[in-house]
Write a protein that holds these residues in place. Structure first.
Motif, PDB file in Angstrom:
ATOM      1  N   THR A 166       0.746  -4.739  -3.011  1.00  0.00           N
ATOM      2  CA  THR A 166       1.181  -4.763  -1.610  1.00  0.00           C
ATOM      3  C   THR A 166       2.385  -5.676  -1.429  1.00  0.00           C
ATOM      4  OG1 THR A 166      -1.032  -4.249  -0.815  1.00  0.00           O
ATOM      5  CG2 THR A 166       0.448  -5.338   0.741  1.00  0.00           C
ATOM      6  N   GLN A 204      -1.303  -0.994   4.143  1.00  0.00           N
ATOM      7  CA  GLN A 204      -2.656  -0.990   3.586  1.00  0.00           C
ATOM      8  C   GLN A 204      -3.698  -1.016   4.705  1.00  0.00           C
ATOM      9  OE1 GLN A 204      -3.254  -3.736   0.429  1.00  0.00           O
ATOM     10  NE2 GLN A 204      -5.461  -3.478   0.372  1.00  0.00           N
ATOM     11  N   ASP A 248       0.470   2.800   0.961  1.00  0.00           N
ATOM     12  CA  ASP A 248      -0.392   1.735   0.439  1.00  0.00           C
ATOM     13  C   ASP A 248      -1.854   2.082   0.734  1.00  0.00           C
ATOM     14  OD1 ASP A 248      -1.344  -0.578  -0.645  1.00  0.00           O
ATOM     15  OD2 ASP A 248      -0.094  -1.933   0.542  1.00  0.00           O
ATOM     16  N   GLU A 249      -2.526   2.595  -0.284  1.00  0.00           N
ATOM     17  CA  GLU A 249      -3.926   3.008  -0.195  1.00  0.00           C
ATOM     18  C   GLU A 249      -4.182   4.027   0.913  1.00  0.00           C
ATOM     19  OE1 GLU A 249      -6.869   0.104  -0.793  1.00  0.00           O
ATOM     20  OE2 GLU A 249      -5.605  -1.170  -2.055  1.00  0.00           O
TER      21      GLU A 249
HETATM   22 MG    MG Z   1      -2.785  -4.337  -1.471  1.00  0.00          MG
END
Ligand code: MG
Ligand code: ATP
Lengths: 248, 364
Positions: free
Chosen positions: A48, A90, A173-174
């Motif tokens: 991240t 995220q 991010d995810e």
């Molecule tokens: Mg992360």
């Protein structure tokens, strides 16, 4: 629609420390343009932070970032976005007090001063926004306030908003974090389709099934830098990767 | 407030649901506007008319403040700076440069707008509490400068501005300025409304919600904030210029007062910063309260305490302001709310049948 399959993103020697913690440590990564790149690594390995430094959400201590041949190391996040690099967060970030449609309209690019008086609810942009909302499957929520829709729907809205800006490179991010399995399948399919249309993807993800089935190329992060890279099958059996994950 | 299951459908019907409310709102605006326009002609009481002017001045100040505070969520407690700069620019242009009053008034927002550019560039580098402190610091600096630069501002002995219209009685003077303030307020509200509906305004509101997210989507937040900041200074200084012409005498302590800045914040928050008419409503409520306190208890420090208490009550119980709070009451108890809910429940079921398992919305 974007056809810029050739847009490159290169990162050289990127470092970022928080106090004594080297979150990103001399990371050099050349992403494959036009492909689905995956970024994996154990919790806290700096994925991240790496995203944040590349998009200038935080300032890196050192290193260079080159986007489509331009050095954007000292650029601003909004300029990087306008150069065609879109990203999600995220922990999903939307504008909670705006409607779903208004969330989409924020991402409309305003190349000229005419934005100062031109109406936000431009029919052409409304149609584009509806197209994206339909594609992620939440077009029926157009008028709902974003804070009132479910977390899964918010993640879809965030994705649709990123796409509304028509980025050539999409960093996620995810995308599957905190969403139910049915939705994961839907998101994977969408990424694959968008990639086929020419968009480059860089995806941070912990869901290994998703990573292995989706990505063309995997970068494995450990302690702030890539320790291995290659096609999914190759990376999966790399002893360094196993070591990083099992913490031997 | 609402329950989760009917949300998807309320979305679809939001347009419909809003319209009876919009009619009520429009009616209210028309009634208030007509009253405001007719009122000065029905009275010859100087006190009433000057109170009207004071409240319009507050309304213009609060609306001016709302260009920055409302759109971007950056709370400036030092907006009296632009009010004071407006006052002194007009006064100096008339008294020292010897321009005609209307030329001085027209140049004031331009000059103060230009002054606001470098200040905005400096102040907008910081957010949150730091921004608040920078704005306060600026007004304090201006207070000191205006007190000590006697040759320009007259210092604490003040500066006198001759009345722009000769041969008017005191009452007529108030009445004329009442309408001039109305015109300026309408102009400010019009510009705010245009920005509110524009793409640029959408970017500003995104800054208010989540500035970093807005940047990540490509909104040029720095320029957007700076433009909002300058608009804000322009209308706040216009109120200052008009005030100077109306009141005719300036004193640094009153022109650059933190309290005045606090009033602007209070008025805008009280009325509702997301609403076009929010600051105006806040100005009427706060303005009348201040005048009432002064009339009842004299010009004591008591109204300071009252202002503080009112600010606390608003922040605690009506963070969105009066207009949304009242509207909330209507939607909760109004008859239309329940009937639309029934309809949407059906609608929801029908849609879910039609789309089946592919609807991601059915997950929660
Ligand atoms: Mg992360
Ligand atoms: N703002 C911050 N302040 C201090 N330390 C931070 C900050 N952000 C990240 N870190 C630290 O930097 C390291 C890398 O964190 P980062 O969030 O980038 O990892 P990650 O790979 O994204 O992890 P995860 O898979 O859990 O999301 C961690 O040790 C974390 O504690």
């Amino acid at each position: 629609m974007s056809t810029g399959s050739g847009v490159t993103l290169e990162v050289h020697g990127l470092s970022k420390s928080f106090g004594g913690v080297k979150a990103v440590d001399d990371a050099t990564v050349e992403f494959l343009p036009g492909k689905i790149n995956a970024l994996i690594g154990p919790n806290g390995s700096g994925k991240t932070t790496f995203f944040n430094c590349v998009t200038r959400m935080i300032k890196a201590d050192s290193g260079t970032v080159t986007l489509a041949g331009k050095d954007v190391t000292r650029s601003t996040p909004d300029r990087i976005a306008r150069l065609g690099l879109g990203r999600s967060f995220q922990v999903c970030r939307i504008f909670p007090r705006m409607t779903v449609m208004e969330n989409m309209l924020v991402a409309v690019r305003n190349p000229t001063v005419s934005a100062l008086w031109r109406g936000a609810h431009d029919p052409e942009q409304l149609e584009r926004a509806r197209g994206w909302l339909r594609r992620v499957g939440i077009d029926h929520l157009e008028h709902a306030e974003a804070r009132n829709i479910s977390y899964g729907q918010q993640k879809l809205l965030e994705l649709a908003g990123v796409l509304m800006a028509d980025p050539e490179i999409v960093m996620l991010d995810e995308p599957a974090g905190g969403v139910n399995p049915a939705l994961i399948g839907r998101i994977s399919t969408l990424i694959r389709e968008l990639n086929a249309e020419g968009r480059t993807f860089i995806v941070v993800e912990h869901n290994m099934d998703m990573v292995m089935s989706l990505s063309d190329h995997v970068f494995v992060f450990d302690r702030g830098r890539p320790i291995a890279a290659g096609p999914p099958a190759e990376v999966q059996s790399d002893p360094r990767v196993l070591e990083a994950y099992l913490g031997v | 407030m609402r329950n989760d299951s009917d949300l998807q459908a309320t979305g679809r019907w939001a347009g419909l649901r809003r319209s009876p409310q919009r009619m009520t709102g429009l009616t209210l605006v028309v009634v208030v506007a007509v009253f405001a326009l007719v009122f000065p002609m029905t009275t010859s009481t100087g006190y009433l008319l000057s109170t009207g002017v004071v409240i319009l001045n507050y309304a213009l100040l609060a609306t001016g403040w709302n260009f920055m505070g409302g759109f971007t969520g950056y709370i400036s407690l030092g907006h009296a700076a632009y009010f004071g700069l407006g006052c002194y620019t007009t006064a100096i242009l008339i008294d020292r440069v010897e321009l005609s009053w209307w030329l001085a008034l027209a140049l004031t927002p331009v000059i103060v707008g230009l002054i606001a550019v470098p200040i905005g560039i400096a102040a907008l580098r910081v957010r949150g509490a730091s921004f608040v402190i920078v704005t306060i610091a600026f007004v304090l600096i201006l207070l000191l400068v205006s007190q000590s630069w006697v040759s320009l501002t007259g210092g604490s002995t003040g500066i006198m501005i001759p009345r722009p219209f000769d041969g008017l009685t005191r009452v007529e003077h108030h009445r004329v300025f009442y309408y001039i303030f109305v015109a300026a307020l309408v102009l400010a509200l019009f510009v705010w409304w245009r920005i509110d509906r524009s793409r640029f305004g959408m970017g500003l509101k995104a800054v208010r919600e989540d500035e970093d997210k807005a940047r990540a989507l490509g909104v040029p937040t720095f320029w957007a904030k700076l433009i909002a900041f300058v608009w804000s200074a322009v209308f706040t200084s216009l109120a200052g210029g008009l005030y100077a012409l109306w009141f005719g005498d300036l004193d640094p302590v009153f022109q650059f007062s933190i309290l005045m800045g606090a009033y602007m914040v209070l008025m805008a928050l009280l009325g509702g910063v997301r609403e076009l008419y929010g600051p105006v409503v806040g100005a009427i409520v706060v303005g009348l309260s201040i005048e009432f306190f002064k009339a009842e208890f004299g010009d004591t420090q008591f109204h300071l305490v009252a202002t503080g208490l009112l600010l606390a009550v608003v922040v605690l119980f009506m963070p969105e302001g009066v207009i949304p709070a009242v509207r909330g009451l209507f939607t909760r108890f109004g008859p239309q709310a329940s009937s639309i809910r029934e309809e949407t429940a059906e609608q929801l079921a029908a849609r879910q049948d039609a789309v089946g398992a592919t609807t991601p919305g059915s997950e929660s």
